[in-house]
Design a protein around this motif. Structure first.
Motif, PDB file in Angstrom:
ATOM      1  N   GLU A  74      72.603 -25.372  57.003  1.00 17.14           N
ATOM      2  CA  GLU A  74      72.757 -25.269  55.554  1.00 17.14           C
ATOM      3  C   GLU A  74      72.828 -23.804  55.126  1.00 17.14           C
ATOM      4  OE1 GLU A  74      71.008 -29.163  56.539  1.00 17.14           O
ATOM      5  OE2 GLU A  74      70.466 -27.122  57.089  1.00 17.14           O
ATOM      6  N   TRP A  75      71.935 -23.000  55.686  1.00 22.36           N
ATOM      7  CA  TRP A  75      71.933 -21.569  55.356  1.00 22.36           C
ATOM      8  C   TRP A  75      73.245 -20.920  55.792  1.00 22.36           C
ATOM      9  CZ3 TRP A  75      72.727 -16.974  57.728  1.00 22.36           C
ATOM     10  CH2 TRP A  75      72.333 -15.816  57.030  1.00 22.36           C
ATOM     11  N   HIS A 116      76.404 -18.757  53.865  1.00 23.21           N
ATOM     12  CA  HIS A 116      76.480 -17.317  54.148  1.00 23.21           C
ATOM     13  C   HIS A 116      77.534 -16.971  55.190  1.00 23.21           C
ATOM     14  CE1 HIS A 116      72.408 -17.771  52.407  1.00 23.21           C
ATOM     15  NE2 HIS A 116      72.582 -16.537  51.982  1.00 23.21           N
ATOM     16  N   VAL A 171      68.298 -19.750  61.970  1.00 17.57           N
ATOM     17  CA  VAL A 171      68.862 -20.093  60.671  1.00 17.57           C
ATOM     18  C   VAL A 171      69.366 -21.529  60.748  1.00 17.57           C
ATOM     19  CG1 VAL A 171      69.505 -17.728  60.089  1.00 17.57           C
ATOM     20  CG2 VAL A 171      71.181 -19.210  61.207  1.00 17.57           C
ATOM     21  N   SER A 172      69.345 -22.221  59.633  1.00 20.81           N
ATOM     22  CA  SER A 172      69.799 -23.614  59.585  1.00 20.81           C
ATOM     23  C   SER A 172      71.302 -23.673  59.345  1.00 20.81           C
ATOM     24  CB  SER A 172      69.078 -24.352  58.450  1.00 20.81           C
ATOM     25  OG  SER A 172      69.498 -23.837  57.191  1.00 20.81           O
TER      26      SER A 172
END
Length: 276
Positions: free
Chosen positions: A8-9, A13, A5-6
């Protein structure tokens, strides 16, 4: 589906996942990851001590604990059955894949690695929290998944019958036996028939995992057929998980990790070792 996952993600979240700081460093670096965690970590994270959550009955570093021991340890960290877990470390991608693999080996399916880790998060000026974690204990039920784990006897069989390809994540100089092992008492060299893909060749300059095409090229150049069974290995079972992560990203279907790795193999007189 990607195991990454980045940043940003994750920023969008943070409240939806159980975040795990899996930072670990080589002894020569003389760093204290638990203290560094309290000095600053991604908000909501808990600290996973790789050396503590391990099988202490063996004279080998950070070996997988039993399912029962892991269930108790994971539950105390607030990791519950079925939760989405994101693992990161303080190097970018170094020790987080080991905990990603550990959780998978204990039957937890929803686990990802933060691409670029804490360094990328900090470079981007994102929120940081200090102090110890205070998670609420949850119920975690570990179910050991032997398909992705290999032990000494299994690897001895592989070396003899070539039923899988051993792929070593150590540096070329250690693999070839030109450099002494950092742990005293170990022979230098590698397993007969093994290929060498240094884990650092899979990591980009910014600490993220390299793109799929470059990952494929790294294994192809080492003569590794990713359509056939592979077992990854390294010095102590830690950076072998980086290879496993990369192989999973490029679609290799049959990959396991040799938990004892060279610390076990290089210390066992009956284990064959070659150089060059």
């Amino acid at each position: 589906m990607s195991n990454l996952v980045s940043t940003e993600w994750l920023a969008a979240h943070l409240g939806d996942v159980r975040l795990v700081d899996a930072s670990w460093y080589m002894p020569a670096e003389k760093r204290q990851p638990a203290q560094e965690f309290e000095a600053g970590h991604i908000p909501g994270a808990v600290f996973f001590d790789i050396d503590t959550i391990a099988d202490h009955s063996l004279d080998l570093p950070h070996m997988l604990p039993s399912a029962g021991e892991f269930s108790a340890a994971a539950g105390k960290l607030g990791i519950g059955d079925g939760e989405s877990v994101v693992v990161y470390d303080g190097s970018g991608i170094f020790s987080a894949p080991r905990v990603w693999w550990t959780l998978r080996a204990m039957g937890h399916k929803d686990v990802k690695v933060l691409d670029g880790g804490f360094p990328k998060w900090k470079r981007e000026g994102r929120a940081i929290e200090t102090g110890p974690a205070k998670p609420n204990t949850k119920s975690f039920t570990a179910t050991f998944k032997p398909q992705i784990v290999r032990d000494f006897d299994a690897v001895m069989g592989i070396v003899k019958d070539k039923s899988a390809r051993m792929v070593d994540a150590r540096s070329a100089s250690r693999f070839n036996g030109e450099e002494k092992e950092p742990r005293a008492g170990l022979r230098s060299g590698h397993m007969p028939g093994a290929a060498n893909v240094h884990f650092r060749s899979l990591i980009a300059a910014d600490g993220t995992l390299k793109p799929r095409g470059q990952l494929c090229a790294a294994f192809e150049q080492a003569g590794v057929d990713t359509s056939k069974p592979i077992v990854t290995t390294c010095g102590s079972g830690l950076t072998a998980a980086i290879l496993m992560l990369a192989l999973d990203e490029i679609g290799a279907a049959d990959v396991a990790l040799y938990d004892g790795s060279w610390t076990e193999w290089g210390g066992r007189p009956e284990a064959p070792v070659v150089t060059g």
